[in-house]
Design a protein around this motif. Structure first.
Motif, PDB file in Angstrom:
ATOM      1  N   GLU A 131       0.831  -1.199   0.000  1.00  0.00           N
ATOM      2  CA  GLU A 131       0.000   0.000   0.000  1.00  0.00           C
ATOM      3  C   GLU A 131       0.870   1.255   0.000  1.00  0.00           C
ATOM      4  OE1 GLU A 131      -3.461   2.401   0.082  1.00  0.00           O
ATOM      5  OE2 GLU A 131      -3.083   0.314  -0.498  1.00  0.00           O
ATOM      6  N   LEU A 132       1.936   1.263   0.803  1.00  0.00           N
ATOM      7  CA  LEU A 132       2.857   2.400   0.819  1.00  0.00           C
ATOM      8  C   LEU A 132       3.507   2.611  -0.537  1.00  0.00           C
ATOM      9  CD1 LEU A 132       4.813   2.167   4.213  1.00  0.00           C
ATOM     10  CD2 LEU A 132       3.262   3.983   3.481  1.00  0.00           C
ATOM     11  N   LEU A 133       3.885   1.515  -1.178  1.00  0.00           N
ATOM     12  CA  LEU A 133       4.516   1.581  -2.489  1.00  0.00           C
ATOM     13  C   LEU A 133       3.576   2.222  -3.510  1.00  0.00           C
ATOM     14  CD1 LEU A 133       7.184   0.573  -3.925  1.00  0.00           C
ATOM     15  CD2 LEU A 133       5.866  -1.451  -4.588  1.00  0.00           C
ATOM     16  N   LYS A 134       2.320   1.797  -3.496  1.00  0.00           N
ATOM     17  CA  LYS A 134       1.335   2.324  -4.438  1.00  0.00           C
ATOM     18  C   LYS A 134       0.989   3.779  -4.130  1.00  0.00           C
ATOM     19  CE  LYS A 134      -3.311   1.479  -6.313  1.00  0.00           C
ATOM     20  NZ  LYS A 134      -4.515   0.618  -6.264  1.00  0.00           N
ATOM     21  N   VAL A 135       0.791   4.098  -2.858  1.00  0.00           N
ATOM     22  CA  VAL A 135       0.455   5.470  -2.464  1.00  0.00           C
ATOM     23  C   VAL A 135       1.565   6.434  -2.868  1.00  0.00           C
ATOM     24  CG1 VAL A 135       0.160   6.998  -0.462  1.00  0.00           C
ATOM     25  CG2 VAL A 135      -1.137   4.864  -0.616  1.00  0.00           C
ATOM     26  N   ASN A 136       2.813   6.006  -2.708  1.00  0.00           N
ATOM     27  CA  ASN A 136       3.948   6.844  -3.099  1.00  0.00           C
ATOM     28  C   ASN A 136       3.887   7.180  -4.587  1.00  0.00           C
ATOM     29  OD1 ASN A 136       6.965   6.549  -4.382  1.00  0.00           O
ATOM     30  ND2 ASN A 136       6.998   7.809  -2.528  1.00  0.00           N
ATOM     31  N   MET A 137       3.580   6.190  -5.429  1.00  0.00           N
ATOM     32  CA  MET A 137       3.515   6.438  -6.869  1.00  0.00           C
ATOM     33  C   MET A 137       2.307   7.304  -7.236  1.00  0.00           C
ATOM     34  SD  MET A 137       6.154   5.462  -8.436  1.00  0.00           S
ATOM     35  CE  MET A 137       5.394   6.133  -9.912  1.00  0.00           C
ATOM     36  N   ILE A 138       1.198   7.107  -6.560  1.00  0.00           N
ATOM     37  CA  ILE A 138       0.013   7.928  -6.823  1.00  0.00           C
ATOM     38  C   ILE A 138       0.296   9.392  -6.474  1.00  0.00           C
ATOM     39  CG2 ILE A 138      -2.334   8.418  -5.996  1.00  0.00           C
ATOM     40  CD1 ILE A 138      -2.746   5.362  -5.836  1.00  0.00           C
ATOM     41  N   LYS A 139       0.977   9.633  -5.346  1.00  0.00           N
ATOM     42  CA  LYS A 139       1.325  11.003  -4.956  1.00  0.00           C
ATOM     43  C   LYS A 139       2.242  11.643  -5.996  1.00  0.00           C
ATOM     44  CE  LYS A 139       0.800  10.624   0.074  1.00  0.00           C
ATOM     45  NZ  LYS A 139       1.513  10.613   1.383  1.00  0.00           N
ATOM     46  N   LYS A 140       3.177  10.883  -6.519  1.00  0.00           N
ATOM     47  CA  LYS A 140       4.071  11.408  -7.554  1.00  0.00           C
ATOM     48  C   LYS A 140       3.281  11.745  -8.824  1.00  0.00           C
ATOM     49  CE  LYS A 140       8.255   9.002  -5.995  1.00  0.00           C
ATOM     50  NZ  LYS A 140       9.113   7.812  -6.202  1.00  0.00           N
ATOM     51  N   TRP A 141       2.366  10.861  -9.189  1.00  0.00           N
ATOM     52  CA  TRP A 141       1.535  11.131 -10.375  1.00  0.00           C
ATOM     53  C   TRP A 141       0.767  12.439 -10.182  1.00  0.00           C
ATOM     54  CZ3 TRP A 141       0.377   9.351 -15.237  1.00  0.00           C
ATOM     55  CH2 TRP A 141      -0.765   9.916 -15.819  1.00  0.00           C
ATOM     56  N   ASN A 142       0.086  12.565  -9.071  1.00  0.00           N
ATOM     57  CA  ASN A 142      -0.724  13.761  -8.820  1.00  0.00           C
ATOM     58  C   ASN A 142       0.141  15.024  -8.816  1.00  0.00           C
ATOM     59  OD1 ASN A 142      -2.895  12.022  -8.555  1.00  0.00           O
ATOM     60  ND2 ASN A 142      -2.904  12.078  -6.325  1.00  0.00           N
ATOM     61  N   ASN A 179      -8.558   3.655  -7.686  1.00  0.00           N
ATOM     62  CA  ASN A 179      -9.164   2.321  -7.603  1.00  0.00           C
ATOM     63  C   ASN A 179      -8.746   1.482  -8.806  1.00  0.00           C
ATOM     64  OD1 ASN A 179     -10.750   0.183  -6.752  1.00  0.00           O
ATOM     65  ND2 ASN A 179     -12.593   0.978  -7.751  1.00  0.00           N
ATOM     66  N   PHE A 180      -7.520   0.992  -8.781  1.00  0.00           N
ATOM     67  CA  PHE A 180      -7.028   0.160  -9.888  1.00  0.00           C
ATOM     68  C   PHE A 180      -5.998  -0.825  -9.361  1.00  0.00           C
ATOM     69  CE2 PHE A 180      -4.006   3.602  -9.544  1.00  0.00           C
ATOM     70  CZ  PHE A 180      -2.777   3.025  -9.813  1.00  0.00           C
ATOM     71  N   GLN A 181      -5.816  -1.899 -10.106  1.00  0.00           N
ATOM     72  CA  GLN A 181      -4.771  -2.871  -9.788  1.00  0.00           C
ATOM     73  C   GLN A 181      -3.502  -2.455 -10.510  1.00  0.00           C
ATOM     74  OE1 GLN A 181      -5.397  -6.898 -11.222  1.00  0.00           O
ATOM     75  NE2 GLN A 181      -3.941  -7.752  -9.748  1.00  0.00           N
ATOM     76  N   TRP A 182      -2.440  -2.228  -9.756  1.00  0.00           N
ATOM     77  CA  TRP A 182      -1.185  -1.774 -10.363  1.00  0.00           C
ATOM     78  C   TRP A 182      -0.394  -2.938 -10.937  1.00  0.00           C
ATOM     79  CZ3 TRP A 182       3.439   0.591  -7.166  1.00  0.00           C
ATOM     80  CH2 TRP A 182       4.448   0.993  -8.058  1.00  0.00           C
ATOM     81  N   ALA A 232      11.022   7.406 -14.623  1.00  0.00           N
ATOM     82  CA  ALA A 232      11.766   8.627 -14.300  1.00  0.00           C
ATOM     83  C   ALA A 232      11.908   8.821 -12.798  1.00  0.00           C
ATOM     84  CB  ALA A 232      11.082   9.849 -14.908  1.00  0.00           C
ATOM     85  N   THR A 233      10.820   8.660 -12.062  1.00  0.00           N
ATOM     86  CA  THR A 233      10.834   8.996 -10.633  1.00  0.00           C
ATOM     87  C   THR A 233      11.413   7.901  -9.755  1.00  0.00           C
ATOM     88  OG1 THR A 233       8.632   8.091 -10.203  1.00  0.00           O
ATOM     89  CG2 THR A 233       8.762  10.392 -10.948  1.00  0.00           C
ATOM     90  N   GLY A 234      11.397   6.655 -10.259  1.00  0.00           N
ATOM     91  CA  GLY A 234      11.777   5.537  -9.412  1.00  0.00           C
ATOM     92  C   GLY A 234      10.676   5.195  -8.423  1.00  0.00           C
ATOM     93  N   PHE A 235      10.878   4.123  -7.659  1.00  0.00           N
ATOM     94  CA  PHE A 235       9.954   3.694  -6.606  1.00  0.00           C
ATOM     95  C   PHE A 235      10.391   4.273  -5.265  1.00  0.00           C
ATOM     96  CE2 PHE A 235       9.019  -0.671  -8.773  1.00  0.00           C
ATOM     97  CZ  PHE A 235       8.182  -0.056  -9.671  1.00  0.00           C
ATOM     98  N   GLY A 236       9.412   4.507  -4.390  1.00  0.00           N
ATOM     99  CA  GLY A 236       9.717   4.884  -3.029  1.00  0.00           C
ATOM    100  C   GLY A 236      10.317   6.270  -2.906  1.00  0.00           C
ATOM    101  N   THR A 237      11.182   6.436  -1.903  1.00  0.00           N
ATOM    102  CA  THR A 237      11.789   7.731  -1.600  1.00  0.00           C
ATOM    103  C   THR A 237      13.298   7.684  -1.882  1.00  0.00           C
ATOM    104  OG1 THR A 237      12.159   7.107   0.705  1.00  0.00           O
ATOM    105  CG2 THR A 237      10.062   8.168   0.181  1.00  0.00           C
ATOM    106  N   SER A 238      13.939   8.839  -1.676  1.00  0.00           N
ATOM    107  CA  SER A 238      15.395   8.979  -1.840  1.00  0.00           C
ATOM    108  C   SER A 238      15.856   8.650  -3.258  1.00  0.00           C
ATOM    109  CB  SER A 238      16.137   8.092  -0.819  1.00  0.00           C
ATOM    110  OG  SER A 238      15.762   8.395   0.490  1.00  0.00           O
ATOM    111  N   ASN A 239      15.002   8.927  -4.245  1.00  0.00           N
ATOM    112  CA  ASN A 239      15.343   8.576  -5.631  1.00  0.00           C
ATOM    113  C   ASN A 239      16.510   9.389  -6.170  1.00  0.00           C
ATOM    114  OD1 ASN A 239      11.897   8.631  -5.728  1.00  0.00           O
ATOM    115  ND2 ASN A 239      12.997   6.710  -5.869  1.00  0.00           N
ATOM    116  N   SER A 240      16.639  10.647  -5.738  1.00  0.00           N
ATOM    117  CA  SER A 240      17.768  11.458  -6.177  1.00  0.00           C
ATOM    118  C   SER A 240      19.029  11.154  -5.383  1.00  0.00           C
ATOM    119  CB  SER A 240      17.435  12.955  -6.050  1.00  0.00           C
ATOM    120  OG  SER A 240      17.193  13.303  -4.700  1.00  0.00           O
TER     121      SER A 240
END
Length: 232
Positions: free
Chosen positions: A144-155, A165-168, A213-221
């Motif tokens: 859930e954390l992994l998916k929420v992180n990517m959704i926040k980046k998208w937004n 509401n989708f299956q990633w 481009a963004t990578g998964f999770g945090t600390s991508n840079s």
């Protein structure tokens, strides 16, 4: 806003040996150095926000885990931001640190095609007040954390909210048997290398393309969460 992923292949020359556990730290210092040459880039670098880029380790991989002085390697960087693509391709070839000297760079647009799998050669870091996730969270909570992180980046990068509401993905695999440490400032963060089999729906494909481009999770840079992809 439709984002395009730009991939930069940056060739570098090693001035000193670098061990495998130092790679992320040394690449980060190298990529960061040139930000000070431009006030706008320096402000961007120092602001606490999503950076819109990620990078992988040296290529080719050294089997003995020692990257050697006097050899040329390639760093793959991906970004959503044209100004950063220009920086990585035009400024970084002229940057040098004690260990790394920039040489040349080329760039290309990563086409948007159906993605079958995403795999992280660099560990995924999901920060939590309680530390490494396995000590206090379930697999479902990690996912859930992994998916929420990517959704926040998208937004954030698209300026609009994606339908959540989708299956990633249809499968998640862990590629390491024990946690992998990533140096971050004066501490070590623990993470995991994972592989996702991406679902065949628009939202899943959209955020998976963003992840290139963004990578998964945090600390991508800082060298965490960079992904490799395989098209269908």
């Amino acid at each position: 806003m439709e984002c395009q992923v730009v991939e930069i292949s940056l060739k570098i020359f090693l001035l000193e040996d670098i061990t495998v556990d130092q790679v992320s730290e040394k690449i980060t210092a190298f990529l960061d150095k040139g930000f000070g040459t431009d006030p706008r880039l320096l402000e961007f670098h120092e602001t606490n926000k999503y950076k819109g880029y990620s990078y992988g380790a040296f290529q080719p991989i050294e089997k003995d885990k020692l990257y050697k002085a006097g050899k040329v390697y390639t760093i793959t960087i991906r970004t959503l931001l044209p100004e950063l693509a220009k920086y990585f391709s035009e400024v970084c070839p002229n940057v040098y640190t004690r260990e790394i000297k920039g040489l040349t760079a080329s760039l290309r647009i990563v086409p948007k095609r159906m993605i079958q799998t995403l795999e992280t050669p660099c560990p995924v870091i999901l920060k939590s007040p309680n530390g490494y996730w396995r000590t206090h969270q379930t697999l479902a909570e990690f996912e859930e954390l992994l998916k929420v992180n990517m959704i926040k980046k998208w937004n954030y990068f698209h300026g609009e909210k994606i339908d959540e509401n989708f299956q990633w993905y249809t499968m998640i695999e862990f590629l390491n048997k024990k946690p992998i440490a990533v140096k971050y400032k004066n501490i070590k963060l623990l993470g995991d290398k994972i592989r996702l089999t991406i679902a065949d729906n628009k939202q899943a494909q959209d955020i998976s393309y963003l992840a290139l481009a963004t990578g998964f999770g945090t600390s991508n840079s800082r060298g965490a969460g960079f992904v490799r992809y395989q098209w269908m």
